[in-house]
Motif scaffolding. Structure first.
Motif, PDB file in Angstrom:
ATOM      1  N   LYS A  61     -69.396 -13.741  -1.866  1.00  0.00           N
ATOM      2  CA  LYS A  61     -68.014 -13.487  -2.267  1.00  0.00           C
ATOM      3  C   LYS A  61     -67.192 -14.767  -2.375  1.00  0.00           C
ATOM      4  CE  LYS A  61     -68.131  -9.103   0.179  1.00  0.00           C
ATOM      5  NZ  LYS A  61     -67.645  -8.347   1.327  1.00  0.00           N
ATOM      6  N   HIS A  62     -67.791 -15.906  -2.030  1.00  0.00           N
ATOM      7  CA  HIS A  62     -67.038 -17.163  -1.989  1.00  0.00           C
ATOM      8  C   HIS A  62     -67.727 -18.275  -2.773  1.00  0.00           C
ATOM      9  CE1 HIS A  62     -65.444 -14.937   1.469  1.00  0.00           C
ATOM     10  NE2 HIS A  62     -64.321 -15.534   1.144  1.00  0.00           N
ATOM     11  N   ASP A  73     -57.069 -16.966  -0.476  1.00  0.00           N
ATOM     12  CA  ASP A  73     -56.670 -15.685   0.103  1.00  0.00           C
ATOM     13  C   ASP A  73     -56.687 -15.857   1.626  1.00  0.00           C
ATOM     14  OD1 ASP A  73     -56.379 -13.104   1.056  1.00  0.00           O
ATOM     15  OD2 ASP A  73     -57.972 -12.249  -0.188  1.00  0.00           O
ATOM     16  N   ASP A  76     -58.063 -12.990   3.694  1.00  0.00           N
ATOM     17  CA  ASP A  76     -59.515 -13.049   3.765  1.00  0.00           C
ATOM     18  C   ASP A  76     -59.932 -14.143   4.755  1.00  0.00           C
ATOM     19  OD1 ASP A  76     -62.240 -12.442   2.919  1.00  0.00           O
ATOM     20  OD2 ASP A  76     -62.184 -14.373   1.879  1.00  0.00           O
ATOM     21  N   LYS A  79     -59.747 -12.911   8.199  1.00  0.00           N
ATOM     22  CA  LYS A  79     -60.886 -12.038   8.509  1.00  0.00           C
ATOM     23  C   LYS A  79     -62.125 -12.868   8.825  1.00  0.00           C
ATOM     24  CE  LYS A  79     -59.281  -8.275   5.543  1.00  0.00           C
ATOM     25  NZ  LYS A  79     -59.513  -7.586   4.267  1.00  0.00           N
TER      26      LYS A  79
END
Length: 182
Positions: A61-62, A73, A76, A79
């Motif tokens: 995702k990165h 983000d 994010d 998290k």
């Protein structure tokens, strides 16, 4: 060999300083303290097969590096930090702030920088992990999570190979790392 300076080069320190309203030298000092702690936490989590699998999933995702702080983000990022340090996040932030001799690098600044830097670190790791996989297509098809985790662990270990970094990780954060979800 990859080192922390390559990661530091990706961090928009000037943008972070402006966003947080702090001097650039304080932002740079704080980022330099955050990077080894964050990478050490990722390495501790990746030392188990479930932690490695979780990190590999997050890396997908990165893959794109943020160009500026506005592209990050931070929700994010928060998290990621929570996942890496778990209930030890405040303790880790306090230890990282104590490790910097600059009096203006506070726990509050470290806590604000962690969720900004975390997605950048994952983006860097994702980029590094994708590059070597193109060399051996047959190995890619037969790779198991454990072998990929070994590659991941080796890469993270390489980032932490500097003796000063090892001293900080072991001395300051030794008992706190690995407190996140694996």
């Amino acid at each position: 060999m990859t080192d922390l300076n390559e990661v530091l080069d990706m961090v928009p320190v000037g943008d972070i300083a402006k966003k947080l309203g702090i001097p650039e030298d304080v932002a740079e000092a704080a980022v330099k303290q955050v990077l080894p702690g964050l990478i050490g936490g990722l390495a501790a989590n990746a030392s188990t097969s479930s932690g490695s699998a979780s990190l590999e999933k997050a890396l997908t995702k990165h893959s794109a590096a943020p160009k500026s702080v506005d592209d990050i983000d931070t929700e994010d990022g928060a998290k990621i930090v929570k996942h890496v340090f778990g209930d030890n996040t405040d303790k880790v932030a306090a230890k990282l702030a104590e490790a910097e001799p600059k009096p203006n690098v506070t726990m509050d600044i470290v806590k604000q920088i962690l969720p900004i830097v975390a997605p950048i670190v994952l983006s860097f790791i994702a980029t590094q992990m994708m590059a070597p996989k193109t060399a051996a297509p047959t190995a890619k098809k037969t790779a198991t999570p454990a072998s990929t985790g070994g590659d991941l662990g080796g890469m993270l270990g390489g980032l932490l190979s500097d003796p000063n970094t090892q001293q900080m990780i072991g001395g300051l954060l030794g008992g706190l790392l690995g407190g996140g979800k694996k």
